[in-house]
Design an enzyme around this catalytic site. Sequence first.
Site, PDB file in Angstrom:
ATOM      1  N   ASP A 155       0.837  -1.201   0.000  1.00 38.23           N
ATOM      2  CA  ASP A 155       0.000   0.000   0.000  1.00 38.23           C
ATOM      3  C   ASP A 155       0.875   1.256   0.000  1.00 38.23           C
ATOM      4  O   ASP A 155       1.712   1.430   0.899  1.00 38.23           O
ATOM      5  CB  ASP A 155      -0.883  -0.068   1.263  1.00 38.23           C
ATOM      6  CG  ASP A 155      -2.044   0.902   1.231  1.00 38.23           C
ATOM      7  OD1 ASP A 155      -2.122   1.715   0.292  1.00 38.23           O
ATOM      8  OD2 ASP A 155      -2.866   0.844   2.156  1.00 38.23           O
ATOM      9  N   ASP A 213     -10.698   4.155  -1.201  1.00 42.48           N
ATOM     10  CA  ASP A 213     -11.294   3.115  -0.351  1.00 42.48           C
ATOM     11  C   ASP A 213     -12.810   3.027  -0.501  1.00 42.48           C
ATOM     12  O   ASP A 213     -13.510   4.039  -0.525  1.00 42.48           O
ATOM     13  CB  ASP A 213     -10.970   3.401   1.120  1.00 42.48           C
ATOM     14  CG  ASP A 213      -9.502   3.150   1.426  1.00 42.48           C
ATOM     15  OD1 ASP A 213      -8.706   3.002   0.480  1.00 42.48           O
ATOM     16  OD2 ASP A 213      -9.161   3.107   2.618  1.00 42.48           O
TER      17      ASP A 213
HETATM   18  C1  GLA Z   1      -5.519   2.269   2.865  1.00 44.11           C
HETATM   19  C2  GLA Z   1      -6.009   1.148   1.984  1.00 44.11           C
HETATM   20  C3  GLA Z   1      -7.037   0.303   2.738  1.00 44.11           C
HETATM   21  C4  GLA Z   1      -6.406  -0.233   4.015  1.00 44.11           C
HETATM   22  C5  GLA Z   1      -5.858   0.910   4.857  1.00 44.11           C
HETATM   23  C6  GLA Z   1      -5.060   0.400   6.040  1.00 44.11           C
HETATM   24  O1  GLA Z   1      -6.532   3.186   3.156  1.00 44.11           O
HETATM   25  O2  GLA Z   1      -6.585   1.662   0.803  1.00 44.11           O
HETATM   26  O3  GLA Z   1      -7.512  -0.764   1.932  1.00 44.11           O
HETATM   27  O4  GLA Z   1      -5.375  -1.126   3.657  1.00 44.11           O
HETATM   28  O5  GLA Z   1      -4.990   1.739   4.084  1.00 44.11           O
HETATM   29  O6  GLA Z   1      -4.463   1.439   6.782  1.00 44.11           O
END
Ligand code: GLA
Length: 389
Positions: A155, A213
């Site tokens: 990520d 998200d």
């Molecule tokens: C980001 C990602 C999510 C999750 C969070 C965890 O927002 O897009 O899917 O993994 O981080 O902190």
Amino acid sequence: MSKAVARNSAVASTILLCLALAFPTICAAQQTTLAATPPMGWNSWNHFADRIDDQIVRTEADAMVSSGMKAAGYEYIVIDDTWAGQRDANGNTQPNSKFPDMKALADYVHSKGLKLGIYSGPAARTCAGYEGSLGHEEQDAQTYANWGIDYLKYDWCQQPASVDEMEAAYTKMHQALLKTGRPIVFSLCEYGWHKVWEWGASVGGNLWRTTGDISDRYYAMAEIGFNQNGLEKYAGPGHWNDPDMLEVGNGGMSEDEYRTHMSLWAILAAPLMAGNDLTQMTPYTVQLLTNPEVIAVDQDPLGKQGYRVWQEGPFEIWMKPMADGSKVVGLFNRQRTTEQMTVNFSDIGINGSASVRDLWLHKDLGTFSGNFSVYVPMHGVVLVRITAK
Ligand code: GLA
């Protein structure tokens, strides 16, 4: 160096790396079988966020088996953010106190016939402020392999950077994963920046998030799902667009809305990562997540992502070509009233008559000539498989 040259040399160095490491079998397997169909599993984030720990992972793995999810095809149990602790004196990553023994946990998950995934990122810190992999990529990849990890969600979790910087960061971790010799699915998460679908596969991604998200609301889910149109040419066996994890069963949508979520993700050949608590599912949630005819749409070996073939305002018809020549069609009603919708067979490349099967009802609806009409509930879908006669 031009982008094309850079990409080619990344691919070439991947191959060289495989040969040099004398793991030709594993390298070959990695290139042909990893994520041949969209990955299916469960991820801790949507429901548990930072409350995830070793015990919960074990009980979710148990529930994946006892609920029938494993039998339906779900395989990966992915621990998202907040597992990492402080590095040791040699810079080796270590879990925090919520995860006393990651190798033992992987062994447990494997003993259930499942696979274990983990989460990190190319920055110094993850999105939730835990230890990232910056400067420790090879070391971390090797630690994950030693633990028995099968899937890495990587990520971005930092300010947007140039496409070259992003490609370099993802390539670096991909090469580190290859070097371990262990097949590890590589899941890119950088929210679709710089049209990641155009370069995600060339940096080793088996899947890449195409959006920010998701949340457990119809409008958030629909905004993401219906906006995937046009990305279909970038998906295929081994490399998938990822419109984010499922919210099915988390409680924020109606049953019809969750059916829309599941149907749309199946038509999109999206990774199916459940994001609910598998120990607390209603029979309806289990039905939604495990319907074999719907999963077969997502997992069809042809690996074609579906796309929109017709739209009039809030009414949309999407189609996914299937390996057997049939077409799966979703008639989606984004309006707040039940409406009749019609799919013209000419819009899905079928002339004349065709048989129609409802995939949620498991019911053959008969043979229709030229078109098929049906009432679709508000925010709902009718999902059918249409086979030319
Ligand atoms: C980001 C990602 C999510 C999750 C969070 C965890 O927002 O897009 O899917 O993994 O981080 O902190």
